[in-house]
Structures are given as C-alpha cells and as structure tokens.
Design a protein around this motif. Structure first.
Motif, PDB file in Angstrom:
ATOM      1  N   ASP A  79     -40.611  23.689  57.242  1.00 35.49           N
ATOM      2  CA  ASP A  79     -41.341  23.798  55.941  1.00 35.49           C
ATOM      3  C   ASP A  79     -42.038  25.084  55.284  1.00 35.49           C
ATOM      4  OD1 ASP A  79     -40.919  21.003  55.320  1.00 35.49           O
ATOM      5  OD2 ASP A  79     -43.244  20.565  56.806  1.00 35.49           O
ATOM      6  N   HIS A  80     -42.064  26.012  56.472  1.00 36.68           N
ATOM      7  CA  HIS A  80     -42.710  27.362  56.306  1.00 36.68           C
ATOM      8  C   HIS A  80     -40.969  28.483  56.330  1.00 36.68           C
ATOM      9  CE1 HIS A  80     -46.310  25.453  57.313  1.00 36.68           C
ATOM     10  NE2 HIS A  80     -47.102  26.526  56.198  1.00 36.68           N
ATOM     11  N   LEU A  81     -40.445  27.895  55.299  1.00 37.63           N
ATOM     12  CA  LEU A  81     -38.527  28.202  55.632  1.00 37.63           C
ATOM     13  C   LEU A  81     -38.678  30.383  55.777  1.00 37.63           C
ATOM     14  CD1 LEU A  81     -36.042  28.731  56.716  1.00 37.63           C
ATOM     15  CD2 LEU A  81     -35.626  27.854  54.026  1.00 37.63           C
ATOM     16  N   ARG A  82     -39.385  30.487  54.484  1.00 36.99           N
ATOM     17  CA  ARG A  82     -39.496  32.226  54.034  1.00 36.99           C
ATOM     18  C   ARG A  82     -40.364  32.688  55.205  1.00 36.99           C
ATOM     19  NH1 ARG A  82     -44.089  35.320  51.752  1.00 36.99           N
ATOM     20  NH2 ARG A  82     -42.886  36.965  50.915  1.00 36.99           N
ATOM     21  N   ASP A  83     -41.408  32.349  55.471  1.00 32.52           N
ATOM     22  CA  ASP A  83     -42.144  32.985  56.751  1.00 32.52           C
ATOM     23  C   ASP A  83     -41.192  32.870  58.466  1.00 32.52           C
ATOM     24  OD1 ASP A  83     -44.821  34.166  55.834  1.00 32.52           O
ATOM     25  OD2 ASP A  83     -45.066  31.913  55.540  1.00 32.52           O
ATOM     26  N   PHE A  84     -40.571  32.055  58.219  1.00 24.84           N
ATOM     27  CA  PHE A  84     -39.831  32.150  60.033  1.00 24.84           C
ATOM     28  C   PHE A  84     -38.504  33.206  59.392  1.00 24.84           C
ATOM     29  CE2 PHE A  84     -36.557  29.094  61.968  1.00 24.84           C
ATOM     30  CZ  PHE A  84     -37.130  29.558  63.033  1.00 24.84           C
ATOM     31  N   ILE A  85     -37.632  32.888  58.393  1.00 28.31           N
ATOM     32  CA  ILE A  85     -37.065  33.889  58.327  1.00 28.31           C
ATOM     33  C   ILE A  85     -37.500  35.250  57.975  1.00 28.31           C
ATOM     34  CG2 ILE A  85     -34.925  35.211  56.293  1.00 28.31           C
ATOM     35  CD1 ILE A  85     -34.575  31.959  55.372  1.00 28.31           C
ATOM     36  N   ILE A  86     -38.376  35.593  57.568  1.00 28.42           N
ATOM     37  CA  ILE A  86     -38.510  36.511  57.887  1.00 28.42           C
ATOM     38  C   ILE A  86     -38.797  36.652  58.771  1.00 28.42           C
ATOM     39  CG2 ILE A  86     -41.705  38.014  57.099  1.00 28.42           C
ATOM     40  CD1 ILE A  86     -41.768  36.587  55.074  1.00 28.42           C
ATOM     41  N   GLU A  87     -39.654  36.467  59.874  1.00 27.09           N
ATOM     42  CA  GLU A  87     -39.912  36.508  61.515  1.00 27.09           C
ATOM     43  C   GLU A  87     -38.653  36.875  62.103  1.00 27.09           C
ATOM     44  OE1 GLU A  87     -41.240  36.780  65.659  1.00 27.09           O
ATOM     45  OE2 GLU A  87     -42.049  37.031  63.381  1.00 27.09           O
ATOM     46  N   LEU A  88     -37.285  35.782  61.778  1.00 23.68           N
ATOM     47  CA  LEU A  88     -35.730  35.957  62.873  1.00 23.68           C
ATOM     48  C   LEU A  88     -35.661  37.917  61.900  1.00 23.68           C
ATOM     49  CD1 LEU A  88     -34.691  32.293  61.784  1.00 23.68           C
ATOM     50  CD2 LEU A  88     -35.583  33.535  63.952  1.00 23.68           C
ATOM     51  N   GLY A  89     -35.866  37.838  61.053  1.00 24.04           N
ATOM     52  CA  GLY A  89     -35.280  39.203  60.730  1.00 24.04           C
ATOM     53  C   GLY A  89     -34.023  39.449  59.212  1.00 24.04           C
ATOM     54  N   ASN A  90     -33.637  40.522  59.656  1.00 21.48           N
ATOM     55  CA  ASN A  90     -33.657  41.009  57.963  1.00 21.48           C
ATOM     56  C   ASN A  90     -31.848  40.335  58.664  1.00 21.48           C
ATOM     57  OD1 ASN A  90     -32.117  42.052  56.183  1.00 21.48           O
ATOM     58  ND2 ASN A  90     -31.819  44.411  56.397  1.00 21.48           N
ATOM     59  N   GLY A  91     -31.272  39.374  57.372  1.00 17.82           N
ATOM     60  CA  GLY A  91     -30.037  39.970  57.387  1.00 17.82           C
ATOM     61  C   GLY A  91     -29.452  37.609  57.660  1.00 17.82           C
ATOM     62  N   PHE A  92     -30.378  36.717  58.118  1.00 18.97           N
ATOM     63  CA  PHE A  92     -30.584  35.429  58.058  1.00 18.97           C
ATOM     64  C   PHE A  92     -29.959  34.309  57.341  1.00 18.97           C
ATOM     65  CE2 PHE A  92     -31.997  36.994  62.342  1.00 18.97           C
ATOM     66  CZ  PHE A  92     -30.826  36.223  63.346  1.00 18.97           C
ATOM     67  N   CYS A  93     -29.820  34.311  56.808  1.00 18.47           N
ATOM     68  CA  CYS A  93     -29.258  32.854  55.683  1.00 18.47           C
ATOM     69  C   CYS A  93     -29.280  31.419  55.997  1.00 18.47           C
ATOM     70  CB  CYS A  93     -27.615  33.199  54.663  1.00 18.47           C
ATOM     71  SG  CYS A  93     -28.224  34.611  54.566  1.00 18.47           S
ATOM     72  N   PHE A  94     -29.941  30.523  55.607  1.00 16.19           N
ATOM     73  CA  PHE A  94     -30.638  29.559  56.110  1.00 16.19           C
ATOM     74  C   PHE A  94     -29.156  28.505  55.544  1.00 16.19           C
ATOM     75  CE2 PHE A  94     -31.962  25.020  56.239  1.00 16.19           C
ATOM     76  CZ  PHE A  94     -32.098  24.667  57.529  1.00 16.19           C
ATOM     77  N   GLU A  95     -28.117  27.479  56.669  1.00 19.99           N
ATOM     78  CA  GLU A  95     -27.393  26.709  55.853  1.00 19.99           C
ATOM     79  C   GLU A  95     -27.789  25.131  56.147  1.00 19.99           C
ATOM     80  OE1 GLU A  95     -23.942  27.549  57.966  1.00 19.99           O
ATOM     81  OE2 GLU A  95     -22.788  29.439  56.914  1.00 19.99           O
ATOM     82  N   ALA A  96     -28.311  24.520  57.644  1.00 19.69           N
ATOM     83  CA  ALA A  96     -28.385  23.907  58.295  1.00 19.69           C
ATOM     84  C   ALA A  96     -29.536  23.100  58.755  1.00 19.69           C
ATOM     85  CB  ALA A  96     -27.029  22.764  58.095  1.00 19.69           C
ATOM     86  N   ARG A  97     -29.854  22.077  58.759  1.00 25.63           N
ATOM     87  CA  ARG A  97     -30.769  21.644  59.815  1.00 25.63           C
ATOM     88  C   ARG A  97     -30.389  20.132  60.283  1.00 25.63           C
ATOM     89  NH1 ARG A  97     -36.803  18.263  58.627  1.00 25.63           N
ATOM     90  NH2 ARG A  97     -37.066  17.499  60.606  1.00 25.63           N
ATOM     91  N   GLN A  98     -29.941  20.371  61.406  1.00 20.62           N
ATOM     92  CA  GLN A  98     -29.601  18.916  62.976  1.00 20.62           C
ATOM     93  C   GLN A  98     -28.297  18.566  62.308  1.00 20.62           C
ATOM     94  OE1 GLN A  98     -31.078  16.629  65.032  1.00 20.62           O
ATOM     95  NE2 GLN A  98     -32.962  18.397  65.105  1.00 20.62           N
ATOM     96  N   LYS A  99     -27.406  19.876  61.789  1.00 18.60           N
ATOM     97  CA  LYS A  99     -25.991  19.800  62.106  1.00 18.60           C
ATOM     98  C   LYS A  99     -25.717  19.112  63.509  1.00 18.60           C
ATOM     99  CE  LYS A  99     -22.717  21.440  60.354  1.00 18.60           C
ATOM    100  NZ  LYS A  99     -22.071  21.340  58.605  1.00 18.60           N
ATOM    101  N   ARG A 100     -25.121  17.784  62.405  1.00 16.54           N
ATOM    102  CA  ARG A 100     -24.066  17.054  63.272  1.00 16.54           C
ATOM    103  C   ARG A 100     -22.771  17.383  62.879  1.00 16.54           C
ATOM    104  NH1 ARG A 100     -22.588  10.896  61.340  1.00 16.54           N
ATOM    105  NH2 ARG A 100     -21.330  12.250  59.512  1.00 16.54           N
ATOM    106  N   ILE A 101     -22.009  17.554  64.721  1.00 15.69           N
ATOM    107  CA  ILE A 101     -21.186  17.841  64.522  1.00 15.69           C
ATOM    108  C   ILE A 101     -19.997  16.540  66.304  1.00 15.69           C
ATOM    109  CG2 ILE A 101     -21.308  20.191  64.812  1.00 15.69           C
ATOM    110  CD1 ILE A 101     -22.072  20.422  67.713  1.00 15.69           C
ATOM    111  N   LEU A 102     -19.170  16.357  65.535  1.00 11.57           N
ATOM    112  CA  LEU A 102     -18.183  15.553  66.604  1.00 11.57           C
ATOM    113  C   LEU A 102     -17.814  16.312  67.785  1.00 11.57           C
ATOM    114  CD1 LEU A 102     -17.810  12.913  66.820  1.00 11.57           C
ATOM    115  CD2 LEU A 102     -15.505  12.577  65.011  1.00 11.57           C
ATOM    116  N   ILE A 103     -17.684  16.049  68.651  1.00 12.80           N
ATOM    117  CA  ILE A 103     -16.652  16.584  70.053  1.00 12.80           C
ATOM    118  C   ILE A 103     -15.813  15.622  70.964  1.00 12.80           C
ATOM    119  CG2 ILE A 103     -17.507  17.967  72.212  1.00 12.80           C
ATOM    120  CD1 ILE A 103     -19.244  19.444  70.897  1.00 12.80           C
ATOM    121  N   GLY A 104     -15.059  15.008  70.820  1.00  7.61           N
ATOM    122  CA  GLY A 104     -14.847  13.606  71.372  1.00  7.61           C
ATOM    123  C   GLY A 104     -14.929  12.642  69.943  1.00  7.61           C
TER     124      GLY A 104
END
Length: 376
Positions: free
Chosen positions: A246-271
């Motif tokens: 909900d505070h994505l802009r502030d969150f990305i600033i805190e993560l640092g330079n170069g971070f681009c958001f892709e997905a939340r709760q990214k579902r992956i299938l293993i087996g």
C-alpha cells in the motif's frame, strides 16, 4: 609521440578543462544567487521605497529586469539561500569589492554608491576559524552546486541539513540522488550504525550498485507504515505485506536504486505442489530477479531452505539467458548472526538475511554522531 597519443592527449585535455569550466560556472552561479538573495533581503529591510512594492516586489523585479532566467522563482530561492547560508559572506566579500570597483559610473550616480557601500559593510565577516559544527564555506562552494542547494535549503533542521551536505560531498550525489536520499530518510536512519564512514561507504554502494552485495542492506526501516509498537506485536505476515505494498513508493525507495516491482504472492508450481513467493522484484541495474520473503519473527534456519528452493526454481524456469542469477532477501525482525552464517554456509552468495525495524533512532543520537564526524 604518435598519432594515437596525440588524439588521446587532446581528448584528455579537452575533457579535464571542460569539467573545470563547468565547475567554475556552477560556482559563479552559486555566488550570483547568494548575492541576489542578499540584495533582495537588504532592500526588503532597508529600501527607501520598499513599502511601495510590498508583497509584489519579486514580480515587479522580474518585469523590470526582463532577462531570461531571472524570475520570481529564482529570486525566492536566492533569498532563502542567503538567509540559510550566511557563512558564504566571508568568501564573497572579495568578489563583492570587485563588483563594486567595476560598476558603471551611471549606476553610482543614480544612488548605487550608497547601496553598494551599505552592502559592503554588511558583507564584513569575522576572520575567526569556521565553527567546528559547520562545513567550511570553501568546501561547500567547491563541492555543491546551486541545484543541490535548492534541495538543501528546504531542510529547516541545521544538523540534518549538514548531514546531507556531508553526504553530497562525500558520495558525489546527483541532485536526483540527493532527493532520493532525503525521501528515504537517510539522515534519520544513519545513526543506528554508529559509524559515519561505514554509513557513507554503504550509501555510496547503494547509489551505484556494482555487485549483489551492494544491493542489499543490513537493516531496513518501515517507519512510513506508522505502526505503533504495541500494534506491531500483533501484526500478521500478510498484513505487513499488504501495508508495504500500500506504500509501494516508500517501500521501493527504502529497498534502493534499481528495484522494479513485479508480483505479490507469486505462484509457482514445483512438482505437483504450488508455492507462493511473498514479493518478486526485478533489478534493472543488476539484471536479476529479486525474491523477497517477509517474516514477522526472528530468523529461523527453515526460512533459508524455503527461499533457496524458490531461487533454484527461478534459475531453472524463469531466468533468461542474459539475466544474472536471482537474488533472495529474507526480512526478519531479528537475527542470530552465527546461526545465519551456519545456515547459509555452503550455499551460493545469492541469499541475504536482513533485519527490519519500525522505528528510527532519536534526534539526539543523530546529532551526536554527525557532529562527532564533522570534528574529526
């Protein structure tokens, strides 16, 4: 000397002198703007007809001067610049006398002589050494452009402003990077390290990350969530994740330079089993996916095996030929460094364990650290 050597030495000479010319222009622009601010403040305080112009002074001044670039906005910044940095008076005194010596006789006959004499008197500055609590005027002028000063004079707290002056000088921040550091509350959080040199080095690396290690911080601060300490104890992982996004802009600033958001709760299938990665980012500088897991508990070795499985999946199924290997960041409330070391031993260097906090250090902690650094 052969032809290639001739071409090289001409290119190098051009580049070095061009940089010197740009630096000289920037310094002259800073001095000009300080003097304009000085003139305006002096007129507002002592001008014979100041009451006639009142609040419309700067607009009428822009219209009367009628030169591109000399406008109300610049006059406003110049006035604030002068009021914020009186330390420049001693530096500018000699230059001011040169201006006075070369001003036209016509200007002097129209009352300018009295004005210049008044200004010259006010520009007198004591010969005492610069206060140990300040960065010298010479250093500021030679290292910081006026575009940087515009960002700095927006900061009312003098110690906080001094920190960003020092940060700009030490790390060569661009104006954009300075804004980012101010937005990321670099001043408020630097006191936790207790070591200014270490903090400045770390910031340097985060601004221009060259390696995976440069990208990841030891500590992250989510004070922008405004979660009270009592409420934090009852926080659930999915709620914290939701608040961060909900505070994505502030969150990305805190993560640092170069971070681009892709997905939340990214579902992956293993087996034949589905798994969910808390957040997925792509780092545009390192060309790598970053898988981020957020925990509301201290570090547990089981967290590592989970994240390592996700990284191996991304290497095999998602990573493109021109991508760098994916990076895993595990955010926890606290960590046992020895346990982290043993839990990650033998794994590649793509998994990082970092702490996150919801509060920042106190103002006094920050002031003590910054003044100590200035005096060294």
């Amino acid at each position: 000397m052969n032809f290639e050597q001739l071409a090289t030495i001409i290119t190098d000479t051009h580049r070095q002198l061009q940089q010197s010319a740009v630096k000289a222009v920037n310094q002259c622009q800073t001095i000009r703007n300080w003097l304009m601010g000085f003139y305006i403040v002096e007129f507002e305080q002592n001008g014979e007809d100041r009451a006639v112009y009142g609040d419309l002074l700067l607009k009428k001044l822009e219209k009367r001067i009628d030169q591109q670039g000399l406008n109300v906005t610049l006059f406003q910044w110049a006035r604030k610049f002068y009021l914020t940095y009186p330390i420049f008076a001693r530096l500018i005194d000699n230059l001011f006398h040169q201006i006075y010596a070369t001003v036209s006789h016509k200007s002097l006959q129209n009352g300018g002589e009295q004005i210049y004499a008044t200004l010259s008197h006010k520009l007198q500055y004591s010969d005492k050494e610069d206060d140990n609590n300040e960065i010298s005027a010479e250093k500021l002028l030679s290292s910081i452009s006026f575009s940087h000063f515009i960002e700095l004079i927006k900061i009312d707290n003098p110690v906080k402003r001094m920190y960003y002056e020092m940060l700009t000088i030490q790390t060569g921040l661009s104006v954009r990077e300075l804004r980012r550091q101010i937005g990321a509350l670099s001043y408020e959080r630097v006191g936790l390290s207790g070591d200014m040199e270490y903090a400045l080095t770390a910031i340097r690396q985060k601004i221009h990350p060259q390696t995976v290690t440069d990208v990841v911080k030891d500590d992250y601060f989510f004070e922008f969530l405004n979660i009270p300490q009592q409420r934090a104890l009852l926080l659930k992982e999915n709620e914290l994740e939701t608040r961060l996004l909900d505070h994505l802009r502030d969150f990305i600033i805190e993560l640092g330079n170069g971070f681009c958001f892709e997905a939340r709760q990214k579902r992956i299938l293993i087996g034949d089993e589905y798994f969910f990665i808390d957040m997925v980012f792509y780092h545009r500088i390192l060309k790598a996916h970053i898988l981020l897991e957020v925990k509301i508990s201290p570090f547990d070795h089981a967290h590592v095996s989970q994240l390592y499985s996700y990284l191996n999946y991304y290497k095999a199924e998602v990573m493109e030929p021109d991508d760098s290997p994916p990076i895993g960041i595990l955010l926890v409330t606290d960590k046992n460094d020895a346990l982290v070391q043993y839990a990650t031993a033998g794994l590649d260097e793509q998994i990082f364990v970092s702490k996150y906090k919801l509060q920042l250090p106190t103002e006094q902690q920050l002031k003590d650290l910054i003044l100590k650094t200035i005096r060294q």
